[in-house]
Motif scaffolding. Structure first.
Motif, PDB file in Angstrom:
ATOM      1  N   ALA A   1     -49.057  45.560-102.021  1.00  0.00           N
ATOM      2  CA  ALA A   1     -49.305  44.870-103.287  1.00  0.00           C
ATOM      3  C   ALA A   1     -50.054  45.809-104.231  1.00  0.00           C
ATOM      4  CB  ALA A   1     -50.125  43.611-103.038  1.00  0.00           C
ATOM      5  N   CYS A   2     -50.025  45.482-105.498  1.00  0.00           N
ATOM      6  CA  CYS A   2     -50.657  46.341-106.503  1.00  0.00           C
ATOM      7  C   CYS A   2     -52.173  46.195-106.558  1.00  0.00           C
ATOM      8  CB  CYS A   2     -50.076  46.050-107.878  1.00  0.00           C
ATOM      9  SG  CYS A   2     -48.363  46.581-108.021  1.00  0.00           S
ATOM     10  N   ASN A   3     -52.712  45.054-106.157  1.00  0.00           N
ATOM     11  CA  ASN A   3     -54.170  44.890-106.189  1.00  0.00           C
ATOM     12  C   ASN A   3     -54.636  44.107-104.972  1.00  0.00           C
ATOM     13  OD1 ASN A   3     -54.201  41.969-106.843  1.00  0.00           O
ATOM     14  ND2 ASN A   3     -53.344  42.637-108.796  1.00  0.00           N
ATOM     15  N   SER A   4     -55.935  44.126-104.728  1.00  0.00           N
ATOM     16  CA  SER A   4     -56.475  43.515-103.510  1.00  0.00           C
ATOM     17  C   SER A   4     -56.309  42.001-103.494  1.00  0.00           C
ATOM     18  CB  SER A   4     -57.937  43.911-103.301  1.00  0.00           C
ATOM     19  OG  SER A   4     -58.705  43.563-104.422  1.00  0.00           O
ATOM     20  N   ASP A   5     -56.360  41.351-104.668  1.00  0.00           N
ATOM     21  CA  ASP A   5     -56.138  39.903-104.699  1.00  0.00           C
ATOM     22  C   ASP A   5     -54.721  39.556-104.238  1.00  0.00           C
ATOM     23  OD1 ASP A   5     -58.689  39.439-105.618  1.00  0.00           O
ATOM     24  OD2 ASP A   5     -58.098  39.207-107.723  1.00  0.00           O
ATOM     25  N   ALA A   6     -53.744  40.317-104.699  1.00  0.00           N
ATOM     26  CA  ALA A   6     -52.351  40.078-104.301  1.00  0.00           C
ATOM     27  C   ALA A   6     -52.158  40.376-102.816  1.00  0.00           C
ATOM     28  CB  ALA A   6     -51.402  40.923-105.141  1.00  0.00           C
ATOM     29  N   ALA A   7     -52.791  41.430-102.311  1.00  0.00           N
ATOM     30  CA  ALA A   7     -52.696  41.752-100.880  1.00  0.00           C
ATOM     31  C   ALA A   7     -53.319  40.633-100.041  1.00  0.00           C
ATOM     32  CB  ALA A   7     -53.371  43.091-100.585  1.00  0.00           C
ATOM     33  N   SER A   8     -54.438  40.107-100.493  1.00  0.00           N
ATOM     34  CA  SER A   8     -55.081  38.985 -99.780  1.00  0.00           C
ATOM     35  C   SER A   8     -54.199  37.742 -99.810  1.00  0.00           C
ATOM     36  CB  SER A   8     -56.439  38.664-100.404  1.00  0.00           C
ATOM     37  OG  SER A   8     -57.329  39.721-100.208  1.00  0.00           O
TER      38      SER A   8
ATOM     39  N   THR B   1     -53.056  47.232-100.289  1.00  0.00           N
ATOM     40  CA  THR B   1     -52.695  47.717-101.619  1.00  0.00           C
ATOM     41  C   THR B   1     -52.055  49.088-101.436  1.00  0.00           C
ATOM     42  OG1 THR B   1     -54.800  48.843-101.978  1.00  0.00           O
ATOM     43  CG2 THR B   1     -54.649  46.526-102.697  1.00  0.00           C
ATOM     44  N   PHE B   2     -51.293  49.519-102.429  1.00  0.00           N
ATOM     45  CA  PHE B   2     -50.699  50.855-102.380  1.00  0.00           C
ATOM     46  C   PHE B   2     -51.792  51.902-102.225  1.00  0.00           C
ATOM     47  CE2 PHE B   2     -47.333  48.480-104.497  1.00  0.00           C
ATOM     48  CZ  PHE B   2     -46.193  49.022-103.939  1.00  0.00           C
ATOM     49  N   HIS B   3     -52.870  51.746-102.985  1.00  0.00           N
ATOM     50  CA  HIS B   3     -53.961  52.712-102.986  1.00  0.00           C
ATOM     51  C   HIS B   3     -54.634  52.779-101.617  1.00  0.00           C
ATOM     52  CE1 HIS B   3     -58.128  54.064-104.063  1.00  0.00           C
ATOM     53  NE2 HIS B   3     -57.397  55.004-104.631  1.00  0.00           N
ATOM     54  N   ALA B   4     -54.995  51.642-101.053  1.00  0.00           N
ATOM     55  CA  ALA B   4     -55.664  51.630 -99.753  1.00  0.00           C
ATOM     56  C   ALA B   4     -54.763  52.201 -98.667  1.00  0.00           C
ATOM     57  CB  ALA B   4     -56.094  50.207 -99.396  1.00  0.00           C
ATOM     58  N   PHE B   5     -53.479  51.868 -98.710  1.00  0.00           N
ATOM     59  CA  PHE B   5     -52.545  52.408 -97.725  1.00  0.00           C
ATOM     60  C   PHE B   5     -52.448  53.923 -97.844  1.00  0.00           C
ATOM     61  CE2 PHE B   5     -48.143  53.708 -96.692  1.00  0.00           C
ATOM     62  CZ  PHE B   5     -48.204  53.510 -95.321  1.00  0.00           C
ATOM     63  N   GLY B   6     -52.329  54.420 -99.078  1.00  0.00           N
ATOM     64  CA  GLY B   6     -52.258  55.865 -99.295  1.00  0.00           C
ATOM     65  C   GLY B   6     -53.491  56.578 -98.784  1.00  0.00           C
ATOM     66  N   LEU B   7     -54.669  56.034 -99.074  1.00  0.00           N
ATOM     67  CA  LEU B   7     -55.906  56.651 -98.591  1.00  0.00           C
ATOM     68  C   LEU B   7     -55.980  56.621 -97.064  1.00  0.00           C
ATOM     69  CD1 LEU B   7     -58.588  55.448-101.170  1.00  0.00           C
ATOM     70  CD2 LEU B   7     -57.605  57.734-100.903  1.00  0.00           C
ATOM     71  N   ARG B   8     -55.504  55.525 -96.474  1.00  0.00           N
ATOM     72  CA  ARG B   8     -55.516  55.445 -95.004  1.00  0.00           C
ATOM     73  C   ARG B   8     -54.604  56.503 -94.388  1.00  0.00           C
ATOM     74  NH1 ARG B   8     -53.265  50.411 -93.250  1.00  0.00           N
ATOM     75  NH2 ARG B   8     -51.520  51.502 -92.372  1.00  0.00           N
ATOM     76  N   VAL B   9     -53.428  56.700 -94.953  1.00  0.00           N
ATOM     77  CA  VAL B   9     -52.503  57.720 -94.454  1.00  0.00           C
ATOM     78  C   VAL B   9     -53.133  59.102 -94.580  1.00  0.00           C
ATOM     79  CG1 VAL B   9     -50.289  58.866 -94.862  1.00  0.00           C
ATOM     80  CG2 VAL B   9     -50.409  56.371 -94.829  1.00  0.00           C
ATOM     81  N   ILE B  10     -53.699  59.389 -95.746  1.00  0.00           N
ATOM     82  CA  ILE B  10     -54.341  60.692 -95.961  1.00  0.00           C
ATOM     83  C   ILE B  10     -55.463  60.892 -94.953  1.00  0.00           C
ATOM     84  CG2 ILE B  10     -55.790  62.007 -97.567  1.00  0.00           C
ATOM     85  CD1 ILE B  10     -54.018  60.735 -99.817  1.00  0.00           C
ATOM     86  N   SER B  11     -56.262  59.875 -94.738  1.00  0.00           N
ATOM     87  CA  SER B  11     -57.374  59.962 -93.795  1.00  0.00           C
ATOM     88  C   SER B  11     -56.883  60.186 -92.367  1.00  0.00           C
ATOM     89  CB  SER B  11     -58.207  58.680 -93.859  1.00  0.00           C
ATOM     90  OG  SER B  11     -59.224  58.700 -92.905  1.00  0.00           O
ATOM     91  N   GLU B  12     -55.840  59.457 -91.965  1.00  0.00           N
ATOM     92  CA  GLU B  12     -55.303  59.616 -90.610  1.00  0.00           C
ATOM     93  C   GLU B  12     -54.703  60.999 -90.395  1.00  0.00           C
ATOM     94  OE1 GLU B  12     -52.571  56.394 -89.922  1.00  0.00           O
ATOM     95  OE2 GLU B  12     -54.155  54.889 -89.977  1.00  0.00           O
ATOM     96  N   VAL B  13     -54.041  61.540 -91.403  1.00  0.00           N
ATOM     97  CA  VAL B  13     -53.373  62.835 -91.273  1.00  0.00           C
ATOM     98  C   VAL B  13     -54.363  63.990 -91.327  1.00  0.00           C
ATOM     99  CG1 VAL B  13     -51.747  64.410 -92.403  1.00  0.00           C
ATOM    100  CG2 VAL B  13     -51.154  62.013 -92.116  1.00  0.00           C
ATOM    101  N   THR B  14     -55.330  63.883 -92.238  1.00  0.00           N
ATOM    102  CA  THR B  14     -56.245  65.010 -92.447  1.00  0.00           C
ATOM    103  C   THR B  14     -57.565  64.882 -91.705  1.00  0.00           C
ATOM    104  OG1 THR B  14     -57.303  64.006 -94.385  1.00  0.00           O
ATOM    105  CG2 THR B  14     -55.320  65.370 -94.769  1.00  0.00           C
TER     106      THR B  14
END
Length: 155
Positions: free
Chosen positions: A76-83, A107-120
């Motif tokens: 989702a685009c924002n945390s309210d929509a994801a919730s 959210t797209f942002h949280a997912f992206g940060l999680r992927v970056i964190s897991e990879v790096t």
């Protein structure tokens, strides 16, 4: 062939599609929920039940044996929509399909940060790939910085 399959799936899962939300899904929503032809884009105004369609789309492949719950991610685009997606999934779909608590919503942002964190192995608010070379190497102990020197500073 695809049209015949779609019609058969709509009939086969009609009880789910009619009860997955407080009101039965429209024909368009139900078709979008069971469609797996490449990409399906939902373009609709506020209040048009996009969440209902996404929730049904998450439940259908598990119910049909196409995917496992841990293979599905709702973005989702924002945390309210994801919730809202998570709440709707938990309240409406879980009674129909086992294991849906394993479906992730983010959210797209949280997912992206999680992927970056897991990879790096680096976490934080600034995505790793946006940092300068010096900053990247300063945050990864033991890596070579510009000019080939080893860095140990992790601050």
């Amino acid at each position: 062939m695809n049209r015949k399959f779609e019609q058969a799936e709509l009939l086969r899962h009609r009880d789910f599609l009619d009860r997955v939300e407080s009101r039965p899904l429209t024909d368009e929503q139900a078709a979008a929920a069971i469609c797996f032809d490449d990409w399906v884009r939902f373009i609709a105004p506020a209040g048009s039940e996009k969440t209902s369609t996404m929730v049904a789309r998450a439940g259908y492949p598990v119910r049909a044996g196409i995917a496992r719950p841990d293979q599905i991610l709702l973005l989702a685009c924002n945390s309210d929509a994801a919730s809202e997606l998570r709440e709707s999934l938990n309240s409406r779909v879980v009674p129909w399909v086992d294991g849906l608590e394993k479906i992730q919503s983010s959210t797209f942002h949280a997912f992206g940060l999680r992927v970056i964190s897991e990879v790096t192995g680096v976490s934080g608010h600034l995505p790793f790939i946006l940092c300068s070379t010096v900053q990247r190497h300063r945050h990864i102990p033991g890596t070579k910085g510009p000019g080939g020197y080893r860095t140990t500073d992790t601050n």
